[in-house]
Design an enzyme around this catalytic site. Sequence first.
Site, PDB file in Angstrom:
ATOM      1  N   CYS A 184       0.830  -1.214   0.000  1.00 23.05           N
ATOM      2  CA  CYS A 184       0.000   0.000   0.000  1.00 23.05           C
ATOM      3  C   CYS A 184       0.861   1.259   0.000  1.00 23.05           C
ATOM      4  CB  CYS A 184      -0.920  -0.084   1.223  1.00 23.05           C
ATOM      5  SG  CYS A 184      -1.504   1.471   1.892  1.00 23.05           S
TER       6      CYS A 184
ATOM      7  N   CYS B 125       0.395   3.793   2.801  1.00 21.24           N
ATOM      8  CA  CYS B 125       0.928   3.235   4.059  1.00 21.24           C
ATOM      9  C   CYS B 125       2.424   3.484   4.135  1.00 21.24           C
ATOM     10  CB  CYS B 125       0.685   1.724   4.143  1.00 21.24           C
ATOM     11  SG  CYS B 125      -1.059   1.270   4.100  1.00 21.24           S
TER      12      CYS B 125
END
Length: 147
Positions: free
Chosen positions: A74, A77
């Site tokens: 991600c 993230c």
Amino acid sequence: MTETATKRTAIVPCANCGKLNRVDVARVDAHPSCGACQAPIHLDAPITLTDANFDKIVSGSEVPVVVDFYADWCGPCKAMVPVFTEFARRQRGQALVAKVDTDRSPAVSARFAIRSIPTLTLMRGGKEVARQVGAVPLAALEQMLQR
Ligand SMILES: [Zn+2]
């Protein structure tokens, strides 16, 4: 007497052997070490929570716990990593800053109904009291902890 009354402890997994250690968060600068393998316990970076240790750590810690649900693939993230690490360093001694890899810990991620990552949750006394979905700046994390 006063000392024991104000003592606040957190449960911290040893990064080396995984044993859960009870640590007095006010004494993190006194170089605590793991009771099993003597490896030093660091609280200046997010600790890793898993399906196996999540409840013990979150329910057993007397300080608030901020959890970052993330995944390696991600992008947002990854962008959060330096922010979250700085947050952990600043909260050292006051709150526990932790992360959960949603791929490696599907049970706890399902229980918290994590649909989008990163998702940040604030836990007090084992219960979720605030949630923030999406990457946020450091100031927003600190504000979240005021709740
Ligand atoms: Zn250890």
